[in-house]
Motif scaffolding. Structure first.
Motif, short mmCIF file in Angstrom:
data_model
loop_
_atom_site.label_atom_id
_atom_site.label_comp_id
_atom_site.label_asym_id
_atom_site.label_seq_id
_atom_site.Cartn_x
_atom_site.Cartn_y
_atom_site.Cartn_z
N TYR A 160 -34.33 -29.23 -33.45
CA TYR A 160 -33.05 -28.73 -32.93
C TYR A 160 -33.05 -27.20 -32.87
CZ TYR A 160 -28.10 -27.34 -33.58
OH TYR A 160 -26.87 -26.73 -33.50
N LYS A 204 -29.29 -40.31 -36.33
CA LYS A 204 -28.85 -41.70 -36.44
C LYS A 204 -30.02 -42.64 -36.72
CE LYS A 204 -24.75 -41.30 -33.49
NZ LYS A 204 -24.12 -41.70 -32.20
N THR A 242 -32.85 -31.27 -21.20
CA THR A 242 -32.13 -32.54 -21.15
C THR A 242 -33.06 -33.73 -21.27
OG1 THR A 242 -32.28 -32.52 -18.73
CG2 THR A 242 -30.31 -31.56 -19.73
N MET A 246 -28.13 -35.29 -33.00
CA MET A 246 -27.32 -36.41 -33.48
C MET A 246 -28.04 -37.74 -33.24
SD MET A 246 -24.61 -35.17 -34.88
CE MET A 246 -25.72 -33.85 -35.44
N THR A 247 -28.70 -37.85 -32.10
CA THR A 247 -29.45 -39.08 -31.80
C THR A 247 -30.58 -39.28 -32.80
OG1 THR A 247 -28.96 -38.84 -29.44
CG2 THR A 247 -30.79 -40.28 -30.04
N GLU A 300 -25.41 -27.60 -26.49
CA GLU A 300 -24.81 -28.94 -26.45
C GLU A 300 -25.88 -30.02 -26.28
OE1 GLU A 300 -21.83 -30.14 -26.94
OE2 GLU A 300 -21.05 -28.17 -27.46
N CYS A 301 -26.85 -29.77 -25.41
CA CYS A 301 -27.92 -30.75 -25.22
C CYS A 301 -28.77 -30.88 -26.49
CB CYS A 301 -28.79 -30.35 -24.03
SG CYS A 301 -27.98 -30.50 -22.43
N SER A 302 -29.02 -29.75 -27.14
CA SER A 302 -29.80 -29.78 -28.38
C SER A 302 -29.04 -30.51 -29.48
CB SER A 302 -30.14 -28.35 -28.82
OG SER A 302 -30.92 -27.69 -27.85
N TRP A 303 -27.73 -30.28 -29.54
CA TRP A 303 -26.91 -30.96 -30.56
C TRP A 303 -26.89 -32.47 -30.32
CZ3 TRP A 303 -24.58 -29.56 -35.03
CH2 TRP A 303 -23.61 -30.43 -35.56
N HIS A 304 -26.79 -32.86 -29.06
CA HIS A 304 -26.81 -34.29 -28.73
C HIS A 304 -28.14 -34.91 -29.16
CE1 HIS A 304 -26.08 -38.01 -26.53
NE2 HIS A 304 -27.27 -37.87 -25.97
N GLY A 305 -29.23 -34.21 -28.90
CA GLY A 305 -30.53 -34.72 -29.33
C GLY A 305 -30.65 -34.81 -30.83
#
Length: 407
Positions: free
Chosen positions: A248, A233, A406, A229-230, A222-227
């Motif tokens: 990722y 963008k 994180t 997506m950031t 989840e933390c890797s996915w958030h990174g």
């Protein structure tokens, strides 16, 4: 726009003069930005990069829970057989069944066409679980991002996560067997110690597997996915997308203990899985032995009642002595063997856990220190090994937190 700049600058020749070098650089930069923007737009829209990325997360990283759970259930009988008896077309049929029976059926047809099964090379003694893997076919322009090396890493991650998921299923089956066996053992008090010991060990193993799944799901993926997506963008070119995706994958591979630096942790984790499989075998043997003993005692009691109903003595002295001897042998041989085997499995597991916790506490990643704390939440292993109770130095803490997922 390029032609307009050439006219204003006085033609092509003027671009190659020393005075006009800045105009050439501006022109090249402008052309590069325009081309990069167009290529990036094509990858993201025309070739549906995000849909493929999401599909890989759902199916190769086990994000589609209902599909994975049902697939594992219907594959279990086939994968428990010898690897040489498996055929891709049979497994593909079961894959289609799992798709229809889960929310995966609502995926776009192009995504589902790319989802397939693969059977790895067979080694001596392999069963279906050892060679099965899901596959996702990538072709066309998206192959620029999802390269052969990236897909190899996805398959490696699937195999590791699939193994973790299988351990959850095994422990669930052990728990079900224990519930059924406990009811049968109400009249077998000699097995109380064995049942209690297996239940304690199973509970500890379930805690390990659940904590590892929590760590992988939330602190790694989840933390890797958030990174990711950031980074996507803010991507300005295809190179930025490729770099973000590679980073990722790198973070997930590292978090799953599959990189060179953490491989010893993954190897140690696999030894836990061997112990879990040994416990499964012990539980199956115990269930069979309990069922056989209960049936033998029921037959003895039924025969005694039948003879009593016919007006005869229920049992003779010889029959009573034979039954007592059989029960003594059950206690001295069968029960004693179970106690001995359980003690070996328990000791092996606890020794492995103690070593694993020590590896986690000595690792540079602060998340692994937190994982160690959750695994030994009641400080049972800390009391057995004083090295687990040593506080980290300030420098070590700073170093650990600097490598956190994180960050």
């Amino acid at each position: 726009m390029v032609n307009l700049m050439l006219k204003k600058s006085g033609g092509v020749d003027s671009l190659f003069t020393q005075v006009e070098n800045e105009q050439l650089n501006s022109l090249v930069s402008l052309a590069f930005r325009e081309t990069s923007r167009h290529v990036l737009e094509e990858i993201l829209t025309q070739h549906k990069f995000m849909k493929h990325l999401t599909a890989l997360s759902r199916y190769l990283l086990l994000g589609q829970g209902d599909f994975i759970h049902y697939l594992m259930e219907i594959l279990s009988p086939s994968l428990a057989m010898s690897a040489s008896s498996l055929f891709p077309h049979n497994i593909s049929t079961l894959l289609e069944t799992a798709i229809v029976a889960s929310n995966a059926q609502y995926e776009e047809p192009d995504i589902l066409k790319r989802l397939d099964v693969r059977l790895l090379e067979i080694s001596a003694g392999d069963i279906g679980w050892d060679i099965f893997t899901l596959d996702y076919h990538v072709d066309g322009p998206i192959g620029t991002v999802f390269t052969a090396d990236c897909m190899r890493q996805y398959l490696m991650l699937f195999n590791a996560l699939w193994k973790d998921k299988r351990m959850t299923m095994i422990l669930s089956n052990i728990w079900k067997e224990q519930a059924a066996t406990s009811k049968l053992c109400r009249d077998l008090p000699e097995l109380t110690v064995v049942l209690h010991g297996i239940q304690l060990l199973t509970t500890e193993m379930i805690h390990l597997v659940h904590q590892m799944q929590y760590y992988m799901t939330f602190e790694v993926m989840e933390c890797s996915w958030h990174g990711l997506m950031t980074n996507l963008k803010s991507a300005q070119s295809l190179d930025d997308v490729i770099a973000a995706h590679n980073e990722y994958l790198k973070r997930i591979v590292s978090g799953a203990f599959l990189d060179a630096e953490s491989k010893h942790l993954r190897i140690h984790l696999r030894t836990f899985y061997n112990v879990i499989e040994n416990l499964q075998c012990l539980q199956e043997l115990l269930s069979s032995a309990v069922l056989a003993e209960v049936n033998a005692r029921k037959v003895y009691e039924a025969d005694a009642k039948a003879r009593t109903a016919s007006g005869n003595f229920g049992t003779s002295a010889e029959q009573q002595e034979a039954e007592k001897k059989r029960r003594r042998e059950f206690t001295t041989k069968v029960v004693t063997k179970f106690i001995s085997d359980l003690r070996i499995i328990t000791q092996t597991y606890q020794n492995r856990m103690q070593s694993f916790l020590l590896m986690l506490t000595q690792h540079d990643d602060w998340n692994l220190h937190l994982l160690s704390t959750r695994l030994d939440f009641n400080l049972y292993y800390h009391k057995r090994d004083h090295r687990l109770s040593q506080q980290l130095t300030y420098h070590h803490k700073r170093k650990s937190m600097g490598t956190s997922f994180t960050q």
